[in-house]
Write a protein that holds these residues in place. Structure first.
Motif, PDB file in Angstrom:
ATOM      1  N   ALA A 235       0.784  -1.226   0.124  1.00 27.68           N
ATOM      2  CA  ALA A 235      -0.041  -0.105  -0.122  1.00 27.68           C
ATOM      3  C   ALA A 235       0.790   1.255   0.069  1.00 27.68           C
ATOM      4  O   ALA A 235       2.066   0.968  -0.034  1.00 27.68           O
ATOM      5  N   ASP A 236       0.219   2.248  -0.032  1.00 29.61           N
ATOM      6  CA  ASP A 236       1.132   3.733  -0.111  1.00 29.61           C
ATOM      7  C   ASP A 236       0.674   4.387   1.048  1.00 29.61           C
ATOM      8  O   ASP A 236      -0.484   4.749   1.231  1.00 29.61           O
ATOM      9  N   PRO A 237       1.372   4.426   2.211  1.00 30.89           N
ATOM     10  CA  PRO A 237       2.616   3.749   2.449  1.00 30.89           C
ATOM     11  C   PRO A 237       2.652   2.362   2.637  1.00 30.89           C
ATOM     12  O   PRO A 237       1.593   1.607   3.106  1.00 30.89           O
ATOM     13  N   PRO A 238       3.872   1.553   2.250  1.00 34.93           N
ATOM     14  CA  PRO A 238       3.597   0.244   2.762  1.00 34.93           C
ATOM     15  C   PRO A 238       3.515  -0.090   4.326  1.00 34.93           C
ATOM     16  O   PRO A 238       3.899   0.982   4.953  1.00 34.93           O
ATOM     17  N   VAL A 239       2.880  -1.194   4.525  1.00 29.59           N
ATOM     18  CA  VAL A 239       2.644  -1.551   5.901  1.00 29.59           C
ATOM     19  C   VAL A 239       3.194  -2.901   6.210  1.00 29.59           C
ATOM     20  O   VAL A 239       3.012  -3.855   5.333  1.00 29.59           O
ATOM     21  N   THR A 240       4.120  -3.067   7.229  1.00 28.98           N
ATOM     22  CA  THR A 240       4.794  -4.234   7.586  1.00 28.98           C
ATOM     23  C   THR A 240       3.875  -5.033   8.535  1.00 28.98           C
ATOM     24  O   THR A 240       3.672  -4.468   9.675  1.00 28.98           O
TER      25      THR A 240
END
Length: 146
Positions: free
Chosen positions: A132-137
């Motif tokens: 996603a924008d921003p990436p999720v970890t």
């Protein structure tokens, strides 16, 4: 003579049952069995909404997370677990609850690659980075249940 036969049969039967095929499709190593997802971390912080009630099941190339069925493969070369939730059948469309990962995992439909951080006969730690924008970890902590 019949009495000896029945005693022998009763003694041998449990051994035969216990040694039966438990890993249909071949030996899959430490993955096999039932795992409790004890914790989910989101960007390094524990997901407080998760109640440690989701199980992951591995057998052959089938994975069940919660009540959702998919397939899986792993690669020792790049420490990757690939899960696919893209199946359907005559009664259940792609994306139905039967073919979707448990919502607690935050995994999407389709193919997801998870990094294997730890894999032993009692513990698994996996990381999934949602693009996603921003990436999720997301980090998943699993304990062998059975």
């Amino acid at each position: 003579m019949m009495k000896i036969f029945w005693r022998f049969a009763l003694a041998v039967m449990p051994c035969m049952v216990m040694s039966g095929c438990t890993q249909d499709g071949g030996h899959i190593g430490p993955w096999f069995g039932e795992w409790l997802m004890t914790e989910v971390d989101v960007d390094g912080c524990r997901d407080q909404s998760y109640d440690a009630d989701t199980y992951w099941y591995f057998q052959s190339d089938i994975i069940v997370i919660g009540s959702g069925y998919g397939t899986w493969t792993s690669s020792d070369d790049d420490n990757t677990l690939t899960v696919r939730f893209d199946d359907s059948d005559d009664d259940n469309a792609r994306g139905s609850s039967l073919y979707s990962p448990d919502p607690a995992t935050h995994l999407p439909l389709g193919v997801s690659n998870l990094e294997i951080l730890q894999l032993s006969s009692s513990d698994i730690v996996l990381r999934y980075i949602d693009p996603a924008d921003p990436p999720v970890t997301y980090t998943y902590h699993l304990k062998k249940w059975w």
